[in-house]
Design an enzyme around this catalytic site. Sequence first.
Site, PDB file in Angstrom:
ATOM      1  CB  ILE A   1      -0.883   0.045   1.271  1.00 42.96           C
ATOM      2  CG1 ILE A   1      -1.772  -1.208   1.383  1.00 42.96           C
ATOM      3  CG2 ILE A   1      -1.745   1.312   1.282  1.00 42.96           C
ATOM      4  CD1 ILE A   1      -2.525  -1.312   2.713  1.00 42.96           C
ATOM      5  CG  HIS A   2       2.705   3.087  -3.172  1.00 42.23           C
ATOM      6  ND1 HIS A   2       2.148   2.020  -3.827  1.00 42.23           N
ATOM      7  CD2 HIS A   2       3.016   3.994  -4.123  1.00 42.23           C
ATOM      8  CE1 HIS A   2       2.138   2.265  -5.127  1.00 42.23           C
ATOM      9  NE2 HIS A   2       2.647   3.458  -5.336  1.00 42.23           N
ATOM     10  NE  ARG A   3      -1.491   3.845  -6.907  1.00 40.08           N
ATOM     11  CZ  ARG A   3      -0.663   4.168  -7.882  1.00 40.08           C
ATOM     12  NH1 ARG A   3      -0.293   5.412  -8.060  1.00 40.08           N
ATOM     13  NH2 ARG A   3      -0.196   3.266  -8.689  1.00 40.08           N
TER      14      ARG A   3
END
Length: 348
Positions: free
Chosen positions: A206-208
Amino acid sequence: MTKRILSVVGARPQFIKAAALSRVFLEAPDFEEVLVHTGQHFDDNMSAVFFEELAIPKPGYNLDIHGGGHGQMTGRMLEAIETVVEQEKLDSVLVYGDTNSTLAGALAAAKLHIPVVHVEAGLRSFNRRMPEEINRVMADHLSAVLLCPTREAVANLANEGVTKGVYQVGDVMYDATLFAKQAAERSLGILDRLDLERDGYSLCTIHRAENTDDGARFRRVLEFLEAAAVDGPVVFPIHPRTRQTLERHDLNPKRVRLIDPVGYFDMHRLLSGARQVFTDSGGLQKEAYFHRVPCVTLRDETEWVETVEAGWNRLWTSDAYQPRAEISDYGDGKAAQKIADVLREELA
Ligand code: UDP
């Protein structure tokens, strides 16, 4: 006549895409490539590891620009890349994907009348709240040569009136995956190190900003993960920004094993043994398919619609996968070679 190309990279997925193309440029006597690393990603495990594993040539320029708001980062990159473009005698500037480095590179070159080549052109989420969407739309409209991975991407450009210089070449990430799979098969390293059983765990990234910037949304995503991944641990190589969010909100999701970001070969080893992938990454949605591992995309929309249509991917907002099919768009692992052929024609 040798064509001199400046490739602008700065973020993890760009190193991976550029590696596929740099290999082709290195072997082709009619191309000379100069790399600019903007510095957007700078930790060893977000940058150096990819240069080492994928044997990416040493950048001619390290701009060391990171941090700050979008405007500040993009502005500083624009100024610095402009200086590089003015110094070098170039036939083209090549940009990848949808980051601030992509936009800065495209804008600097277009203003100096150097043809811009956009690899991974035409992707759309139709969500203008995503910084990536703004970057890719702008980069496409600044580009002279638009290299699309999918038919959908070609259609998206046509809908915006962009038809000149547009080619569907397949996906360089598939080229990169074939390279990594070969190397990764030589050892199971990380599975042993983490004491993981094949098919006994899920893999998550997860990085957005849309997931990490809003604490309430981030909590919902983690709750979804905890509920969905019931058949074993979730291995989560965590992006530095996501780790900050987790620590800021003091969150400690159940059954989730946080590890530092891993190199590209380890990522493919983890993918090959995973029973399911949970991600908001663009690249990982496709890599899950390349390994034929089902994926749940932790977003409300995806640019890689064919992965959903072919039943290998679903949005977290939907309950079921479509019937499974194979995807032909991504090509045969020779997208980089096709790109070189297009450039020979377009830059002649
Ligand atoms: N990746 C990696 N190590 C990690 C997490 C991701 O090598 O710890 C790779 C992943 O396999 C994919 C790429 O990084 O090839 C995706 O990058 P990211 O998710 O940062 O960007 P996006 O694809 O969303 O643009």
